[in-house]
Design a protein around this motif. Structure first.
Motif, PDB file in Angstrom:
ATOM      1  N   HIS A 193      25.161  10.489  31.839  1.00 44.70           N
ATOM      2  CA  HIS A 193      24.915  10.772  30.427  1.00 44.70           C
ATOM      3  C   HIS A 193      25.083  12.277  30.221  1.00 44.70           C
ATOM      4  O   HIS A 193      25.326  13.016  31.184  1.00 44.70           O
ATOM      5  N   CYS A 232      28.656   6.319  27.883  1.00 45.03           N
ATOM      6  CA  CYS A 232      27.787   5.779  28.934  1.00 45.03           C
ATOM      7  C   CYS A 232      27.538   4.295  28.765  1.00 45.03           C
ATOM      8  O   CYS A 232      26.596   3.754  29.313  1.00 45.03           O
ATOM      9  N   HIS A 236      26.309   3.914  23.745  1.00 41.64           N
ATOM     10  CA  HIS A 236      26.352   5.379  23.917  1.00 41.64           C
ATOM     11  C   HIS A 236      26.080   6.114  22.604  1.00 41.64           C
ATOM     12  O   HIS A 236      25.307   7.062  22.544  1.00 41.64           O
TER      13      HIS A 236
HETATM   14 CU1  CUA Z   1      24.141   8.152  27.421  1.00 42.25          CU
HETATM   15 CU2  CUA Z   1      26.190   8.343  26.270  1.00 42.25          CU
END
Ligand code: CUA
Length: 362
Positions: A193, A232, A236
């Motif tokens: 992230h 991610c 996300h």
């Molecule tokens: Cu956690 Cu994009």
């Protein structure tokens, strides 16, 4: 006129337009994520470095464009065009000053010029390198005066904030005092992230198995928007958070009041509160969530201690209203695709009781 100058002018106009657009954006109202309006020393230093580079580039662009435009105009083709195959002999003619003015005098091996056009870029790069290294060193560690330590763990798709010195674990709302450096220790619970609060500091990766550090500071009170800046997974874009900067006394009061066991007596609707509390344990919410002072000690999902104070539901995507919380509890994956929190098939009454309970956690 051939086509080249026209496309050059077009490129010039486009570039000038971009610069104007950028400065217009810079002078616009500070949006919640407008990094051109820094609200802290770290973001300010980063903006200064950006500005230094930008102004140097604008200077180079203007000077090079001016020379280019002057050259195009001054040495534009006039009268008879030299056919291409004749260019070499024309060059000789021009060098000896004989014949037409179709080509300006040609020269090479001018050492003075070569030294000048090597030295100027070297100097410009040196200025940028020194400024970059200086700021990198300043940003490597917070000023020594007693920073606030915060451990940040990024999860799909929410943020865990732990204050080891204060014994506080919370999620998605990061409370900090104004004017104090905050040392962030960043980890990931699953995938990569990226932690980003545009108005307070640049980005930092959260990488599984690695601890990354940065510091930031808010120099004014306010709520600053943060978000994950690295793809991610499905949600996300729904992995957001808030940084709430308080005056130091307010921050101290917030920290001191933390973790008071939930109390039905102080609830707005004690009966609903008690029903909600019971459901929280019976439906298995406690297996994933912690509420300080209760038997709920799960660590899979966000710590919900003091949830009633949270600004948002589901990691920054909805205001923390009864209606939004009810929507979330009714079907989390419908709001946040891929959410680990399942649809528990709660009835409307159960949802309302849970909302009453959660909103009275203060
Ligand atoms: Cu956690 Cu994009």
């Amino acid at each position: 006129m051939n086509r080249r100058p026209k496309s050059l002018y077009a490129a010039g106009i486009l570039a000038a337009g971009s610069v104007l657009g950028l400065s217009k954006a810079a002078s616009a109202q500070p949006g919640p994520q407008n990094w051109l309006h820094p609200a802290g020393i770290v973001a300010k230093m980063q903006l200064e470095l950006f500005n230094l580079t930008l102004y140097l580039m604008i200077g180079i662009f203007v000077i090079v464009s001016a020379i280019l435009i002057y050259t195009l105009w001054r040495f534009r083709a006039r009268g008879r065009q030299v056919p291409l195959p004749a260019a070499a002999s024309a060059r000789e003619a021009a060098a000896t000053g004989e014949g037409s003015h179709d080509l300006p005098p040609q020269f090479d091996n001018n050492h003075t010029l070569e030294i000048i056009w090597t030295a100027i870029p070297v100097l410009i790069l040196l200025v940028m390198a020194v400024a970059t290294v200086r700021i990198n060193y300043s940003l490597a560690a917070p000023p020594p005066e007693d920073p606030l330590e915060v451990r940040v763990v990024a999860h799909q798709w929410w943020w865990e904030f732990e204050y080891p010195e204060l014994g506080i674990v919370t999620a998605n709302d990061l409370h900090i005092p104004v004017g104090k450096p905050v040392q962030i220790t960043l980890e990931s619970g699953d995938v990569i992230h990226k932690f980003w609060v545009p108005r307070l500091a640049g980005k930092l990766d959260a990488i599984p198995g690695r601890i990354n550090q940065k510091w930031l500071q808010a120099d004014e009170e306010g709520v600053f928007y943060g978000q994950c800046a690295e793809l991610c997974g499905a949600s996300h874009a729904l992995m957001r958070f808030r940084v709430i900067a308080h005056e130091p006394e307010t921050f101290e009061a917030w920290a001191a009041a933390w973790g008071k066991p939930p109390s039905a007596e102080e609830a707005r609707d004690p009966e609903a509160f008690l029903r909600g509390q019971e459901l929280f344990m019976a439906k298995g919410c406690n297996a994933c969530h912690t509420i300080d002072g209760t038997a709920a000690m799960g660590t899979v999902g966000p710590n919900l201690t003091g949830f009633g104070q949270r600004l948002t539901v589901a990691a920054g995507i909805m205001d923390n209203t009864a209606e939004n919380l009810a929507r979330w509890l009714s079907d989390p994956p419908a709001i946040k695709p891929g959410s680990l929190m399942p649809n528990l098939g709660l009835t409307r009454q159960e949802v309302d009781d849970l909302v009453a309970f959660l909103h009275d956690l203060r």
